[in-house]
Enzyme design. Structure first.
Site, PDB file in Angstrom:
ATOM      1  N   GLU A  40      11.590  16.443 -73.230  1.00 46.49           N
ATOM      2  CA  GLU A  40       9.878  16.440 -73.454  1.00 46.49           C
ATOM      3  C   GLU A  40       9.477  15.603 -72.524  1.00 46.49           C
ATOM      4  O   GLU A  40       9.409  14.521 -72.684  1.00 46.49           O
ATOM      5  CB  GLU A  40       9.358  16.811 -74.201  1.00 46.49           C
ATOM      6  CG  GLU A  40       8.219  16.403 -75.059  1.00 46.49           C
ATOM      7  CD  GLU A  40       7.720  16.462 -76.300  1.00 46.49           C
ATOM      8  OE1 GLU A  40       8.659  15.530 -77.082  1.00 46.49           O
ATOM      9  OE2 GLU A  40       6.548  16.641 -76.412  1.00 46.49           O
ATOM     10  N   ARG A 267      24.762  12.225 -80.096  1.00 49.96           N
ATOM     11  CA  ARG A 267      23.774  10.914 -79.628  1.00 49.96           C
ATOM     12  C   ARG A 267      25.111   9.897 -78.945  1.00 49.96           C
ATOM     13  O   ARG A 267      25.259   9.057 -79.806  1.00 49.96           O
ATOM     14  CB  ARG A 267      22.477  10.536 -80.101  1.00 49.96           C
ATOM     15  CG  ARG A 267      21.596   9.743 -79.826  1.00 49.96           C
ATOM     16  CD  ARG A 267      20.752   9.591 -80.945  1.00 49.96           C
ATOM     17  NE  ARG A 267      19.554  10.615 -80.927  1.00 49.96           N
ATOM     18  CZ  ARG A 267      18.785  11.404 -79.898  1.00 49.96           C
ATOM     19  NH1 ARG A 267      18.228  10.484 -79.287  1.00 49.96           N
ATOM     20  NH2 ARG A 267      17.885  12.279 -79.945  1.00 49.96           N
ATOM     21  N   LYS A 277      12.052   6.648 -78.961  1.00 42.33           N
ATOM     22  CA  LYS A 277      11.215   6.562 -78.010  1.00 42.33           C
ATOM     23  C   LYS A 277       9.875   5.049 -78.810  1.00 42.33           C
ATOM     24  O   LYS A 277       9.404   4.064 -78.505  1.00 42.33           O
ATOM     25  CB  LYS A 277      10.742   7.536 -77.655  1.00 42.33           C
ATOM     26  CG  LYS A 277       8.826   7.041 -77.484  1.00 42.33           C
ATOM     27  CD  LYS A 277       9.243   8.499 -76.369  1.00 42.33           C
ATOM     28  CE  LYS A 277       8.417   9.479 -76.672  1.00 42.33           C
ATOM     29  NZ  LYS A 277       9.572  10.834 -76.899  1.00 42.33           N
TER      30      LYS A 277
END
Length: 565
Positions: A40, A267, A277
């Site tokens: 994104e 991950r 983030k």
RNA sequence: UGGCCGGUAGUUCAACUGGCAGAACGUCGGACUUUGGCUCCGGAUGUUGCAGGUUCGAGUCCUGCCCGGCCAGCCA
């Protein structure tokens, strides 16, 4: 340690490559392999993304397939072209070239909308007038089923009309959503009539104000994959539960080609740092770091500024492999790949971080000798350079001790060491200040040791680095330590900031470096002999960032002593 | 509280799908060395989460339990 691309021949395939290979062999997608990297555009890439980038691009490449860069721009809030550009740059820096120009989920908004009308027509989606709170409250929880919305049984015509009104902008933000009609009692909460469209009267960085309804991740992702012809849609473990919904949507639509399959992998987490983030933003907002490219950050921009080579990041990602186990990788492992790369490629230079003056009493007054020094012992083709040698030198304060403990091999009163690319040097006298601090060393050199060896065969235990005081350039050197003292910041539900290391950056302002360092290019990484690898700042030619230190046996000895006492 | 996914050396991963539990990084020791770096050689480290069961044989299959992660956004 093998640099190059992933999964050397000697290494068994990971579960994803095994699957891809099996599909390929069975002709599942007519032998085609297509992946995608779908960020994104609302932030910067970090080391965790690098793992996904490497996986997607390399799996495709290993099968002669394609891998596109797709921006998952389904939520206009926070997204921006600047992020999209930065992401594209970072991928290129890592060394990958996406197939074709970048694509966007927003390219498919019209198609997605058409599919939504189709689902409504099939009685598989409905417009819900309940607000977010009510939708949430009636979803039930892990042990209780949800409650059907009163809007669930609207007619196809009514739903179609309302959906078109939603698109036409006749409703306020949050007043209605389009939901898939699945099962409000489903054990997978994601299947309890998930939201497909929400109303947002917000400009989108690409579609402007053409749309006021935006597809959710789930409603957009699988279909975007299908439109592009993706065969293997690789994502991280937290999307595991989404796979059921991914498949449900695709099963109920007429697709242009084969149905893509989603596979999830763990991950990447690293010790002593954070990658979410939200947490990275906190560090920046609270000015605990200097920005998204702070060299202490695990962002690709930060690592680049720090001097991490993309080859090392790729080799690291290849080495850690891909599995479904949620773990934390030791940052030392990444650092070892960084060292391995730079050891082979970085030019050797001499720099003194904490200068101590040495006067060579038997050096001919005013004489300057240009010593030849190898640029990289690992790479003869890197050649040699000249280093000016005079009777007044700077050496490292750490390389001298008045009262040396056992196993300290360096300079001390009455001791002899070798000066790198120079002569044997003996310390005869120590000048001290009023507080007893060492201010200057009076030494003599042995003119017969210019070859690095003594003709009489006597040995020295240490070779130390130095810089001619008359020729040294001044430099500033930033030394970076762990950003967080805890290996896993925020473990046990604590606030990660509790272990933030305020000493994670130390700026040395009075370093002395050899003249050749003036020739270091922007961002170039060199080895300061015996100290570590240092990246010349991209703008400031007199600023160096410590990429990573060398392995340091003496430091280990000291550490062990400390632990024992 | 329910569902799903996991658990193999300090760490990350292997173990040819039931056949002698290994590799890398780290660690320890040695050799070499004009970087206490690099390189090379060698050593140590495991109740395969636990307890049962099936089997000649289980890390692998079965049952139960324990621990960790994810899921109740109109974020991705």
């Amino acid at each position: 340690m093998n640099e190059g691309s992933a999964g050397g021949a000697s290494r068994p395939l990971d579960f994803i490559r095994e699957q891809v290979q099996a599909d390929s062999a069975a002709g599942t997608f007519a032998g085609r392999v297509q992946t995608r990297f779908p960020p994104e555009p609302n932030g910067f890439l970090h080391i965790g993304h690098a793992k996904a980038v490497c996986l997607n691009f390399e799996v495709a490449a290993e099968h002669g397939g394609t891998c596109r860069l797709r921006f998952d721009d389904t939520n206009p809030e926070g997204e921006d072209v600047s992020y999209a550009q930065a992401i594209a740059e970072d991928i290129a820096w890592l060394g990958y070239e996406p197939d074709g120009p970048a694509v966007h989920a927003s390219d498919y908004f019209e198609q997605l909308y058409g599919w939504a009308e189709h689902l409504v027509g099939e009685g598989l989606a409905y417009v819900d007038d309940q607000d977010a709170e009510t939708v949430s409250a009636t979803r039930g929880d892990f042990s209780t089923p949800g409650i059907d919305s009163p809007c669930r049984d609207r007619s196809v015509e009514q739903n179609l009309g309302l959906l078109r009104d939603m698109r036409a902008g006749r409703f306020d933000d949050g007043s209605r959503v389009l939901r898939a009609k699945i099962d409000m009692a489903h054990p997978n909460m994601l299947m309890r009539d998930p939201v497909m469209y929400r109303i947002r009267h917000t400009g989108h960085f690409r579609t402007g104000d053409a749309w006021c309804i935006y597809p959710t991740y789930d409603w957009a992702h699988g279909q975007s994959d299908a439109i592009e012809g993706v065969t293997h849609s690789l994502c991280s473990l937290e999307f595991d539960a989404h796979r059921q919904l991914y498949d449900w949507y695709l099963e109920h639509l007429r697709l242009p080609g084969d149905r893509p399959r989603q596979y999830e992998f763990a991950r990447l987490n690293l010790t002593h740092t954070v990658t979410s983030k939200r947490r990275l933003s906190t560090l920046i907002d609270e000015e605990l770091v200097d920005g998204w490219d702070d060299p202490r950050l695990p962002t690709l921009r930060g690592l680049r500024r720090r001097g991490y080579p993309p080859e090392a990041i790729r080799a690291f990602c290849a080495h850690i492999g891909v599995a479904r186990v949620n773990g934390v990788h030791e940052i030392e492992l990444l650092e070892s790949f960084v060292r391995t790369h730079h050891n082979r490629h970085a030019l050797r230079r001499m720099a003194v971080l904490r200068p101590l003056e040495v006067v060579i009493d038997n050096w001919p007054q005013g004489r300057v000798e240009h010593r030849r020094a190898v640029n990289n012992p690992e790479d003869p083709s890197a050649g040699e350079r000249e280093v000016p040698f005079t009777g007044r030198l700077w050496i490292e304060r750490d390389d001298f001790m008045l009262d040396p403990p056992r196993k300290f091999y360096r300079l001390a009163p009455g001791r002899e060491v070798r000066l790198r690319a120079g002569y044997f040097l003996r310390c005869n006298d120590v000048e001290t200040g009023s507080a007893g601090e060492v201010v200057r060393l009076r030494c003599t050199y042995d003119p017969d040791t210019g070859s690095g060896q003594a003709p009489d065969g006597r040995k020295v235990r240490a070779t130390i680095h130095w810089v001619s005081a008359d020729h040294a350039a001044d430099a500033r050197v930033a030394l970076y330590g762990r950003l967080f003292t805890d290996p896993v910041p925020g473990a046990d539900g604590r606030d990660p900031l509790e272990s933030y290391n305020p000493a994670s950056c130390e700026l040395i302002t009075d370093a002395k470096v050899e003249p050749a360092l003036a020739g270091a290019g922007p961002g170039e990484v060199v080895q300061f002999e015996r100290l570590g690898y240092f990246a010349r700042d991209a703008e400031d030619a007199t600023l160096f960032h410590r990429t990573v230190g060398l392995r340091d046996e003496w430091a280990n000895i000291q550490k062990r002593r400390q632990q024992r006492s």
